[in-house]
Design an enzyme around this catalytic site. Structure first.
Site, PDB file in Angstrom:
ATOM      1  N   CYS A 131       2.542  -0.876  -8.117  1.00 42.23           N
ATOM      2  CA  CYS A 131       2.513  -2.130  -8.903  1.00 42.23           C
ATOM      3  C   CYS A 131       3.702  -2.255  -9.860  1.00 42.23           C
ATOM      4  O   CYS A 131       4.287  -3.334 -10.010  1.00 42.23           O
ATOM      5  CB  CYS A 131       1.196  -2.241  -9.661  1.00 42.23           C
ATOM      6  SG  CYS A 131       0.542  -0.684 -10.249  1.00 42.23           S
ATOM      7  N   HIS A 243       0.826  -5.605 -16.249  1.00 38.08           N
ATOM      8  CA  HIS A 243       1.744  -4.514 -16.591  1.00 38.08           C
ATOM      9  C   HIS A 243       2.981  -5.106 -17.269  1.00 38.08           C
ATOM     10  O   HIS A 243       3.511  -6.128 -16.829  1.00 38.08           O
ATOM     11  CB  HIS A 243       2.216  -3.783 -15.330  1.00 38.08           C
ATOM     12  CG  HIS A 243       1.194  -2.889 -14.703  1.00 38.08           C
ATOM     13  ND1 HIS A 243      -0.105  -2.762 -15.134  1.00 38.08           N
ATOM     14  CD2 HIS A 243       1.309  -2.055 -13.627  1.00 38.08           C
ATOM     15  CE1 HIS A 243      -0.742  -1.891 -14.377  1.00 38.08           C
ATOM     16  NE2 HIS A 243       0.085  -1.451 -13.440  1.00 38.08           N
TER      17      HIS A 243
HETATM   18  N1  LIG Z   1      -4.905  -1.696  -9.037  1.00 37.86           N
HETATM   19  C1  LIG Z   1      -3.591  -1.860  -8.857  1.00 37.86           C
HETATM   20  O1  LIG Z   1      -2.888  -2.471  -9.691  1.00 37.86           O
HETATM   21  C2  LIG Z   1      -2.933  -1.317  -7.659  1.00 37.86           C
HETATM   22  C3  LIG Z   1      -1.611  -1.653  -7.426  1.00 37.86           C
HETATM   23  C4  LIG Z   1      -0.978  -1.150  -6.304  1.00 37.86           C
HETATM   24  C5  LIG Z   1      -1.680  -0.350  -5.445  1.00 37.86           C
HETATM   25  N2  LIG Z   1      -2.979  -0.034  -5.682  1.00 37.86           N
HETATM   26  C6  LIG Z   1      -3.673   0.800  -4.713  1.00 37.86           C
HETATM   27  O2  LIG Z   1      -4.697   0.059  -4.065  1.00 37.86           O
HETATM   28  C7  LIG Z   1      -5.778   0.903  -3.727  1.00 37.86           C
HETATM   29  C8  LIG Z   1      -7.074   0.386  -4.302  1.00 37.86           C
HETATM   30  O3  LIG Z   1      -6.978   0.230  -5.695  1.00 37.86           O
HETATM   31  P1  LIG Z   1      -8.106  -0.481  -6.559  1.00 37.86           P
HETATM   32  O4  LIG Z   1      -7.509  -0.613  -7.897  1.00 37.86           O
HETATM   33  O5  LIG Z   1      -8.613  -1.707  -5.869  1.00 37.86           O
HETATM   34  O6  LIG Z   1      -9.265   0.641  -6.564  1.00 37.86           O
HETATM   35  P2  LIG Z   1     -10.820   0.478  -6.825  1.00 37.86           P
HETATM   36  O7  LIG Z   1     -11.105  -0.713  -7.684  1.00 37.86           O
HETATM   37  O8  LIG Z   1     -11.299   1.808  -7.269  1.00 37.86           O
HETATM   38  O9  LIG Z   1     -11.437   0.180  -5.369  1.00 37.86           O
HETATM   39  C9  LIG Z   1     -11.387   1.108  -4.324  1.00 37.86           C
HETATM   40  C10 LIG Z   1     -11.889   0.465  -3.039  1.00 37.86           C
HETATM   41  O10 LIG Z   1     -11.779   1.403  -1.964  1.00 37.86           O
HETATM   42  C11 LIG Z   1     -13.011   1.497  -1.288  1.00 37.86           C
HETATM   43  N3  LIG Z   1     -13.209   2.835  -0.720  1.00 37.86           N
HETATM   44  C12 LIG Z   1     -13.218   4.021  -1.355  1.00 37.86           C
HETATM   45  N4  LIG Z   1     -13.477   5.021  -0.489  1.00 37.86           N
HETATM   46  C13 LIG Z   1     -13.648   4.446   0.720  1.00 37.86           C
HETATM   47  C14 LIG Z   1     -13.961   4.946   2.016  1.00 37.86           C
HETATM   48  N5  LIG Z   1     -14.149   6.247   2.238  1.00 37.86           N
HETATM   49  N6  LIG Z   1     -14.061   4.070   3.039  1.00 37.86           N
HETATM   50  C15 LIG Z   1     -13.894   2.743   2.819  1.00 37.86           C
HETATM   51  N7  LIG Z   1     -13.603   2.197   1.616  1.00 37.86           N
HETATM   52  C16 LIG Z   1     -13.478   3.055   0.574  1.00 37.86           C
HETATM   53  C17 LIG Z   1     -14.027   1.221  -2.368  1.00 37.86           C
HETATM   54  O11 LIG Z   1     -15.265   0.878  -1.775  1.00 37.86           O
HETATM   55  P3  LIG Z   1     -16.681   1.236  -2.489  1.00 37.86           P
HETATM   56  O12 LIG Z   1     -16.885   0.194  -3.542  1.00 37.86           O
HETATM   57  O13 LIG Z   1     -17.618   1.114  -1.349  1.00 37.86           O
HETATM   58  O14 LIG Z   1     -16.550   2.620  -3.042  1.00 37.86           O
HETATM   59  C18 LIG Z   1     -13.357   0.050  -3.083  1.00 37.86           C
HETATM   60  O15 LIG Z   1     -13.538  -1.140  -2.358  1.00 37.86           O
HETATM   61  C19 LIG Z   1      -5.348   2.289  -4.227  1.00 37.86           C
HETATM   62  O16 LIG Z   1      -4.722   2.945  -3.160  1.00 37.86           O
HETATM   63  C20 LIG Z   1      -4.365   1.992  -5.305  1.00 37.86           C
HETATM   64  O17 LIG Z   1      -3.486   3.061  -5.498  1.00 37.86           O
HETATM   65  C21 LIG Z   1      -3.613  -0.514  -6.768  1.00 37.86           C
END
Ligand SMILES: NC(=O)c1ccc[n+]([C@@H]2O[C@H](COP(=O)([O-])OP(=O)(O)OC[C@H]3O[C@@H](n4cnc5c(N)ncnc54)[C@H](OP(=O)(O)O)[C@@H]3O)[C@@H](O)[C@H]2O)c1
Length: 345
Positions: A131, A243
């Site tokens: 990000c 950010h």
């Molecule tokens: N937030 C940001 O600003 C940002 C920016 C760039 C990249 N990212 C990347 O994007 C990804 C997600 O971030 P987030 O902030 O959205 O995280 P988050 O809010 O913690 O959500 C994680 C998601 O992944 C799912 N998940 C976890 N384990 C799984 C599995 N074994 N099989 C299928 N689904 C699974 C979760 O489902 P459940 O609800 O069922 O657990 C949930 O939908 C990460 O890789 C992060 O590094 C985030």
């Protein structure tokens, strides 16, 4: 007209929910969108515009008729699943750090290097940057084209939503606990985040930098120009969404603050708000929910030859993740790099 079938993996997460919203807002040409997450979330309802989708389990899903998979479920899920989904013929656009530095996987910010997206066919995977990198390169690219960037020093002020939904809950519950005199519990962050700032994002590397800081350096080189030198200090701050970055840039050629302002005013994805008066800049509170990368406080850095300093803010869940991923999907569609399976059949 037959549209595309799009799967969103991680649909219950911060980024996945935003992806479902943005696909609808931008009228992405999908005639079916499916929401997938872990087994824990089967049956959970998530919104996609006016519609409500029931979440299905990734592990039992058959991707054979999916055209595009927007993956946002973390690095280890992506390492295991992206190659399988890609092998079924769907293009995976991944948000985790798992594939970003793979030489056979394009790392794309459409305003900067959309042409490189065509290289996705090697693995059927395209990576979305970190990000903090995404918003930075949107602001750097037009300045680099004009005056050639030599070196960048950046300090970030990163919101808790960048660490997922549990991290947002931690800021909320710690803040409440301060007022109610309850115990503060640190789970997602190494120290308390309420009324504090933490100069540690991701793991420490051997050279003393953190992985988040390394990512900003390595990803900027891959997306923009390997010759650019970059040193980052990444800091978590008690902000929910958005950010911010304080950026010092050293150029090869002279460039004045006025020239930079007029270049950035015309640059795709950028909005300049720079009144140089009290309140005449953008803060994360104002950038949340918006698509732009805001640039403010553009001024000369007289400590180096050809130097500029600026302040850059964007919604990390949108340009930093979900919006950028959907824009990559739009590049595939608009440049006719991908044909819908239904149409082909
Ligand atoms: N937030 C940001 O600003 C940002 C920016 C760039 C990249 N990212 C990347 O994007 C990804 C997600 O971030 P987030 O902030 O959205 O995280 P988050 O809010 O913690 O959500 C994680 C998601 O992944 C799912 N998940 C976890 N384990 C799984 C599995 N074994 N099989 C299928 N689904 C699974 C979760 O489902 P459940 O609800 O069922 O657990 C949930 O939908 C990460 O890789 C992060 O590094 C985030």
């Amino acid at each position: 007209m037959m549209g595309y079938k799009v799967a969103v993996v991680g649909a219950t997460g911060n980024v996945g929910r935003e992806m479902l919203t943005i696909l609808d807002e931008r009228k992405f040409p999908a005639d079916e969108v499916v929401a997938l997450a872990s087994r824990r979330s089967v049956g959970v309802e998530v919104s996609h515009g006016d519609k409500t989708l029931k979440v299905k389990a990734l592990e039992h899903y058959d991707f054979s008729d999916v055209d595009i998979c927007l993956m946002s479920a973390g690095g280890s899920v992506s390492k295991e699943w992206s190659p399988k989904i890609a092998a079924s013929g769907a293009v995976v656009i991944d948000n985790s750090s798992a594939w970003r530095m793979d030489p056979d996987v394009p790392l794309i910010v459409p305003e900067v290097n959309a042409d490189a997206a065509a290289g996705f066919t090697k693995k059927n995977i395209i990576a979305n940057p970190n990000c903090s990198t995404a918003q930075l390169v949107v602001a750097l690219k037009p300045l680099h084209d004009a005056a050639t960037i030599r070196r960048v020093v950046v300090a970030t002020y990163q919101s808790v939503s960048g660490a997922g939904k549990d991290a947002m809950d931690e800021l909320f519950s710690q803040t409440k606990a301060v007022y109610t005199n309850d115990e503060l519990i640190n789970k997602k962050f190494p120290k308390r985040i309420a009324f504090n700032v933490i100069p540690e994002i991701d793991v420490f590397m051997e050279d003393g930098y953190t992985k988040e800081e390394w990512k900003m350096m390595a990803e900027t080189k891959k997306i923009l120009d390997p010759k650019i030198k970059l040193s980052a200090t990444c800091v978590r701050v008690p902000v929910f969404v958005g950010h911010s970055e304080a950026v010092n840039i050293e150029f090869e050629k002279p460039i004045t603050p006025d020239e930079a302002r007029s270049i950035l005013r015309k640059a795709p994805g950028c909005l300049v708000i720079d009144k140089q008066e009290p309140g005449g800049y953008v803060t994360p509170y104002e950038a949340a929910g918006e698509d732009a990368t805001y640039v403010s406080r553009i001024r000369e850095d007289a400590t180096v030859e050809n130097g500029l300093a600026l302040w850059c803010v964007s919604d990390n869940l949108r340009k930093g993740a979900a919006l950028n991923a959907v824009q990559i999907a739009e590049v595939l569609v608009n440049r006719k790099l991908l044909t819908a399976k239904k149409k082909a059949a």
